[in-house]
Design a protein around this motif. Structure first.
Motif, PDB file in Angstrom:
ATOM      1  N   ASP A  13      13.605   1.207  13.981  1.00  0.00           N
ATOM      2  CA  ASP A  13      13.752   2.981  14.359  1.00  0.00           C
ATOM      3  C   ASP A  13      12.521   3.275  13.979  1.00  0.00           C
ATOM      4  OD1 ASP A  13      14.901   5.380  14.872  1.00  0.00           O
ATOM      5  OD2 ASP A  13      15.248   5.860  12.536  1.00  0.00           O
ATOM      6  N   HIS A  14      12.196   3.875  14.979  1.00  0.00           N
ATOM      7  CA  HIS A  14      10.423   4.454  14.547  1.00  0.00           C
ATOM      8  C   HIS A  14      10.390   5.721  15.535  1.00  0.00           C
ATOM      9  CE1 HIS A  14       8.927   1.982  18.195  1.00  0.00           C
ATOM     10  NE2 HIS A  14      10.206   2.050  18.455  1.00  0.00           N
ATOM     11  N   GLU A  15       9.309   6.579  14.912  1.00  0.00           N
ATOM     12  CA  GLU A  15       9.114   7.874  15.533  1.00  0.00           C
ATOM     13  C   GLU A  15       7.729   8.246  15.441  1.00  0.00           C
ATOM     14  OE1 GLU A  15      11.098  12.096  14.379  1.00  0.00           O
ATOM     15  OE2 GLU A  15      10.371  11.039  12.715  1.00  0.00           O
ATOM     16  N   PHE A  16       7.260   9.042  16.444  1.00  0.00           N
ATOM     17  CA  PHE A  16       5.890   9.496  16.407  1.00  0.00           C
ATOM     18  C   PHE A  16       5.807  10.998  16.728  1.00  0.00           C
ATOM     19  CE2 PHE A  16       1.842  10.304  18.776  1.00  0.00           C
ATOM     20  CZ  PHE A  16       0.860   9.725  18.016  1.00  0.00           C
ATOM     21  N   LYS A  17       5.040  11.532  15.698  1.00  0.00           N
ATOM     22  CA  LYS A  17       4.849  13.216  15.779  1.00  0.00           C
ATOM     23  C   LYS A  17       3.689  13.405  16.803  1.00  0.00           C
ATOM     24  CE  LYS A  17       6.520  14.430  11.501  1.00  0.00           C
ATOM     25  NZ  LYS A  17       6.363  14.940  10.050  1.00  0.00           N
ATOM     26  N   ARG A  59       0.489  18.118  15.164  1.00  0.00           N
ATOM     27  CA  ARG A  59      -0.058  17.761  13.900  1.00  0.00           C
ATOM     28  C   ARG A  59       0.683  17.989  12.789  1.00  0.00           C
ATOM     29  NH1 ARG A  59      -4.069  21.176  16.309  1.00  0.00           N
ATOM     30  NH2 ARG A  59      -3.419  22.613  14.753  1.00  0.00           N
ATOM     31  N   PRO A  60       0.781  17.063  11.715  1.00  0.00           N
ATOM     32  CA  PRO A  60       1.639  17.299  10.660  1.00  0.00           C
ATOM     33  C   PRO A  60       1.352  18.520   9.833  1.00  0.00           C
ATOM     34  CG  PRO A  60       0.921  14.976  10.598  1.00  0.00           C
ATOM     35  CD  PRO A  60      -0.043  15.834  11.798  1.00  0.00           C
ATOM     36  N   SER A  61       0.134  19.032   9.957  1.00  0.00           N
ATOM     37  CA  SER A  61      -0.065  20.285   8.962  1.00  0.00           C
ATOM     38  C   SER A  61       0.423  21.586   9.576  1.00  0.00           C
ATOM     39  CB  SER A  61      -1.771  20.267   9.213  1.00  0.00           C
ATOM     40  OG  SER A  61      -2.166  20.522  10.514  1.00  0.00           O
ATOM     41  N   ASP A  62       1.038  21.355  11.117  1.00  0.00           N
ATOM     42  CA  ASP A  62       1.508  22.440  11.507  1.00  0.00           C
ATOM     43  C   ASP A  62       2.915  22.670  11.044  1.00  0.00           C
ATOM     44  OD1 ASP A  62       2.730  24.687  13.393  1.00  0.00           O
ATOM     45  OD2 ASP A  62       2.037  23.729  15.091  1.00  0.00           O
ATOM     46  N   SER A  63       2.980  23.712  10.327  1.00  0.00           N
ATOM     47  CA  SER A  63       4.333  23.920   9.590  1.00  0.00           C
ATOM     48  C   SER A  63       5.325  24.752  10.511  1.00  0.00           C
ATOM     49  CB  SER A  63       4.170  24.581   8.134  1.00  0.00           C
ATOM     50  OG  SER A  63       3.584  25.779   8.356  1.00  0.00           O
ATOM     51  N   THR A  64       4.764  25.302  11.592  1.00  0.00           N
ATOM     52  CA  THR A  64       5.880  26.147  12.370  1.00  0.00           C
ATOM     53  C   THR A  64       6.451  25.635  13.280  1.00  0.00           C
ATOM     54  OG1 THR A  64       4.367  27.935  11.822  1.00  0.00           O
ATOM     55  CG2 THR A  64       5.745  28.452  13.833  1.00  0.00           C
ATOM     56  N   ASN A  65       5.982  24.654  13.908  1.00  0.00           N
ATOM     57  CA  ASN A  65       6.475  23.914  15.203  1.00  0.00           C
ATOM     58  C   ASN A  65       6.039  22.170  15.076  1.00  0.00           C
ATOM     59  OD1 ASN A  65       7.137  26.127  17.304  1.00  0.00           O
ATOM     60  ND2 ASN A  65       5.229  26.682  16.406  1.00  0.00           N
ATOM     61  N   SER A  66       7.164  21.626  15.413  1.00  0.00           N
ATOM     62  CA  SER A  66       6.995  20.218  15.313  1.00  0.00           C
ATOM     63  C   SER A  66       7.630  19.523  16.504  1.00  0.00           C
ATOM     64  CB  SER A  66       7.644  19.520  14.091  1.00  0.00           C
ATOM     65  OG  SER A  66       7.404  18.197  13.919  1.00  0.00           O
ATOM     66  N   LEU A  67       6.772  18.585  17.251  1.00  0.00           N
ATOM     67  CA  LEU A  67       7.549  17.893  18.223  1.00  0.00           C
ATOM     68  C   LEU A  67       7.234  16.245  18.014  1.00  0.00           C
ATOM     69  CD1 LEU A  67       8.786  17.869  21.138  1.00  0.00           C
ATOM     70  CD2 LEU A  67       6.726  18.118  21.855  1.00  0.00           C
ATOM     71  N   SER A  68       8.410  15.546  18.376  1.00  0.00           N
ATOM     72  CA  SER A  68       8.146  14.124  18.006  1.00  0.00           C
ATOM     73  C   SER A  68       9.015  13.401  18.999  1.00  0.00           C
ATOM     74  CB  SER A  68       8.513  13.797  16.573  1.00  0.00           C
ATOM     75  OG  SER A  68      10.032  14.096  16.239  1.00  0.00           O
ATOM     76  N   SER A  80       0.905  -1.021  -0.026  1.00  0.00           N
ATOM     77  CA  SER A  80       0.106  -0.041  -0.107  1.00  0.00           C
ATOM     78  C   SER A  80       0.856   1.077   0.072  1.00  0.00           C
ATOM     79  CB  SER A  80      -0.892  -0.088   1.281  1.00  0.00           C
ATOM     80  OG  SER A  80      -0.198   0.167   2.502  1.00  0.00           O
ATOM     81  N   LYS A  81       0.153   2.419   0.066  1.00  0.00           N
ATOM     82  CA  LYS A  81       1.102   3.640  -0.001  1.00  0.00           C
ATOM     83  C   LYS A  81       1.964   3.526   1.234  1.00  0.00           C
ATOM     84  CE  LYS A  81      -2.399   6.846   1.656  1.00  0.00           C
ATOM     85  NZ  LYS A  81      -2.988   8.076   1.347  1.00  0.00           N
ATOM     86  N   ASN A  82       1.426   2.915   2.203  1.00  0.00           N
ATOM     87  CA  ASN A  82       2.064   3.136   3.750  1.00  0.00           C
ATOM     88  C   ASN A  82       3.013   2.150   4.129  1.00  0.00           C
ATOM     89  OD1 ASN A  82      -1.207   3.412   3.958  1.00  0.00           O
ATOM     90  ND2 ASN A  82      -0.404   5.063   5.053  1.00  0.00           N
ATOM     91  N   ASN A 126       0.421  10.587   8.756  1.00  0.00           N
ATOM     92  CA  ASN A 126       1.778  10.904   8.712  1.00  0.00           C
ATOM     93  C   ASN A 126       2.107  11.308  10.106  1.00  0.00           C
ATOM     94  OD1 ASN A 126       3.972  11.162   6.898  1.00  0.00           O
ATOM     95  ND2 ASN A 126       3.705  13.523   6.936  1.00  0.00           N
ATOM     96  N   ARG A 127       1.941  10.464  10.908  1.00  0.00           N
ATOM     97  CA  ARG A 127       2.483  10.936  12.544  1.00  0.00           C
ATOM     98  C   ARG A 127       3.332   9.866  12.888  1.00  0.00           C
ATOM     99  NH1 ARG A 127      -2.320  13.652  16.336  1.00  0.00           N
ATOM    100  NH2 ARG A 127      -0.404  14.232  17.115  1.00  0.00           N
TER     101      ARG A 127
END
Length: 657
Positions: free
Chosen positions: A275-279, A282-291, A175-177, A214-215
């Protein structure tokens, strides 16, 4: 030559069944852009755009640049099915450019190093048996994929005598995922000298996953490897004389006597990696990102040296007269948690903390008069670290650091770089690397059935600094320069009694390296030139390297048969100056320093005829062509002959469903 043309035509008819959209050169990494091949040299055509439209109408196949190759650090490139001179340089057992390596005579044997290869992002000792690690796939050697249709790549190449090498991979997005892949690289080669058979296998399989929102992102792989080499200790003294004198009756290399024919060594390895990561934002937040992220790595290595009867005149006294066997093991369990914050103004900052459990050693303790050699180096330690990335227009700053919180294996590293990209073909990068790490485990503790190969040392950390600058320009040239300094440089060499032992240099080792590359395009003709200058400013006799190494290719390139076939044919010349070349020890599978014999200073000329038909690249080579004129009496290491003239053939074929 006619037979070769007929073969190409036949293959071309076969490959057309798997035709797809015309090729595009691989998209370079933002921080490491290679030279972009011109259309005339890569097999692209000026009328590709119209053919691409026709191809889409006929089979609606996806664009080739939708087949993505993703590194463990998430650097993304695209599938490249073009044919350039660089592809010829990469068409070898390692499947990477081996300009700074000198191969032994048989495929899948080891390599002597023509430059200093040091990992400056290391804070923990390595396993040892480094001569067997050139084809050992580490975490960074395993790629991940995202493909619109199933993709298979087949690599095949002949070997010097009785065998073959094959590397086959298959990947599919269910799948695309979710993407899954499996690959196997296998080699078996008898070789032309007695008792140098090689048999190697590298199995890797894994997956990558991206959630719908995409999180969550994950990538994982499993690797199982076994790399076997029969060992012969090199030619004996009489055979060395016969080989150097080019006596005609010994052109059949199998009649030359070797030091022994009863030994083999194998490096085994298994690894589970995740190796895995969780945001959290929200992925739509283009200013700040925390994961938050987590990395898991369980690795197991074993080096196994076996010999049917002891060779006491070469290696000294032994505990056993027959059925000698040395087994060295290392298990490492690594966990790391991270927090990453990204801001459009501040950049990307991450903090890391982790735990490592290690267990290296043997099953018995060696007790000798006045001394006891233990059997284990094991324990646990914590580490902390962080990284920073900031992009401002064409300017980019990166930093990465780690510190071990341990008493037994203290260590740290710091890597900082700054780069500026003028455009896609021109950029400059410079930086500093610093690290402190204990020497490899086999310097610290080793046990063997040979008495001379038993030791336990309390060496100081190797402390290294490096300044470097890297300039890339398609119009001008590529230039890399570095100045390295190493304290407590650790190496193997003969002791006063003539036995190979580990040593640590009392003085600093300082080393300068300059490497320049330039390609010239003259229409139907081309030339690619590489030259490397090295100077051991301090530490000569401990670190021995050739002063100059050069490789020059000149070739003809054109489309034939109504542009159904693209070819490159020409000559490659390689040369390095004489130097006191490191010698090879089969018991340790390590190279050691020797200062009594200068080797090298010989040219090697290869003729190549490479062709591209659709998605298949065909390689034909007359290797070490000048051997036919003047004969071969050169060495890859003291006692180990360099490759004679060979006819090599192979193919890299990309298939799409």
């Amino acid at each position: 030559m006619k037979n070769l043309f007929f073969l190409v035509l036949i293959l071309g008819c076969t490959f057309n069944a798997f035709s797809q959209e015309p090729d595009r050169p691989q998209k370079p990494l933002p921080s490491e852009r290679p030279n972009r091949p011109s259309p005339s040299e890569s097999g692209e055509r000026s009328d590709d755009r119209s053919e691409s439209l026709n191809s889409k109408e006929k089979d609606s196949m996806p664009d080739i640049d939708l087949y993505k190759i993703i590194s463990v650090k998430n650097d993304t490139t695209y599938l490249d099915t073009t044919l350039t001179i660089l592809k010829d340089y990469n068409f070898n057992y390692l499947r990477k450019d081996n300009f700074e390596l000198l191969p032994f005579s048989n495929t899948a044997q080891t390599y002597n190093e023509l430059s200093l290869r040091k990992d400056y992002r290391r804070a923990f000792p390595g396993f040892g048996a480094r001569a067997r690690h050139f084809n050992f796939m580490e975490i960074e050697d395993v790629d991940y994929y995202h493909v619109p249709t199933p993709w298979t790549q087949l690599y095949f190449k002949t070997v010097p005598e009785q065998g073959q090498q094959l590397d086959a991979s298959f990947t599919i997005n269910t799948s695309k995922n979710l993407n899954m892949f499996i690959a196997y690289k296998g080699t078996r080669a008898l070789g032309r000298y007695q008792n140098i058979l090689t048999s190697t296998g590298n199995l890797r399989m894994g997956f990558s996953y991206d959630s719908d929102n995409n999180r969550y992102h994950a990538k994982a792989h499993f690797v199982s490897q076994d790399l076997l080499n029969e060992e012969n200790g090199g030619l004996d003294s009489l055979s060395i004389t016969q080989y150097i004198n080019k006596e005609p009756e010994f052109d059949d290399r199998s009649v030359l006597d070797v030091n022994f024919e009863n030994s083999e060594s194998t490096l085994f390895g298994k690894r589970f990696f995740l190796d895995h990561e969780f945001k959290l934002t929200r992925p739509s937040d283009s200013t700040n990102s925390l994961s938050i992220g987590h990395t898991f790595d369980y690795s197991y290595k074993k080096f196994d040296f076996k010999q049917e009867s002891a060779e006491n005149e070469i290696f000294g006294q032994s505990f056993e007269a027959t059925q000698l066997r040395d087994q060295t093991r290392l298990e490492v369990l690594y966990n790391e948690a991270s927090v990453k914050y990204a801001n459009s103004l501040a950049g990307e900052i991450s903090f890391k903390a982790g735990h490592t459990n290690y267990d290296y050693g043997y099953n018995s303790v060696y007790i000798r008069p006045g001394d006891t050699i233990g059997n284990r180096l094991n324990g646990n330690f914590l580490h902390v670290g962080g990284s920073y990335i900031k992009q401002i227009g064409g300017f980019r700053v990166e930093a990465d650091a780690r510190l071990n919180l341990a008493d037994d294996f203290t260590g740290n590293y710091l890597a900082a770089t700054a780069s500026y990209e003028f455009d896609q073909q021109n950029w400059i990068r410079f930086g500093i690397n610093q690290n402190s790490s204990a020497p490899n485990f086999n310097f610290l503790l080793y046990q063997s059935d040979y008495l001379n190969y038993n030791w336990q040392n309390n060496f100081d950390n190797e402390i290294a600094q490096q300044l470097f600058a890297d300039f890339r320009s398609e119009k001008i040239f590529d230039l890399y320069a570095s100045l390295s300094q190493i304290e407590n440089y650790t190496y193997f060499a003969f002791n006063e009694g003539g036995a190979v032992k580990p040593f640590q240099a009392g003085n600093q080792v300082r080393y300068l390296k300059l490497k320049a590359e330039k390609e010239f395009d003259f229409g139907l003709f081309g030339s690619y030139n590489t030259i490397m200058y090295q100077n051991v400013l301090e530490g000569a006799g401990v670190l021995n390297l050739p002063e100059f190494t050069t490789r020059n290719s000149i070739y003809y390139k054109d489309h034939w048969f109504d542009k159904a076939l693209y070819l490159q044919t020409g000559f490659t010349f390689k040369y390095f100056t004489k130097y006191e070349m490191n010698a090879y020890d089969p018991v340790l599978a390590e190279f050691y320093v020797q200062n009594t014999q200068e080797l090298g200073g010989f040219p090697v000329v290869d003729y190549f005829f490479n062709a591209k038909v659709d998605k298949a690249r065909i390689f034909f080579k007359l290797q070490h062509l000048n051997d036919l004129i003047d004969g071969n009496n050169n060495f890859s290491a003291p006692g180990y002959p360099y490759t004679d003239f060979l006819v090599r053939f192979g193919i890299v074929w990309d298939l799409f469903l």
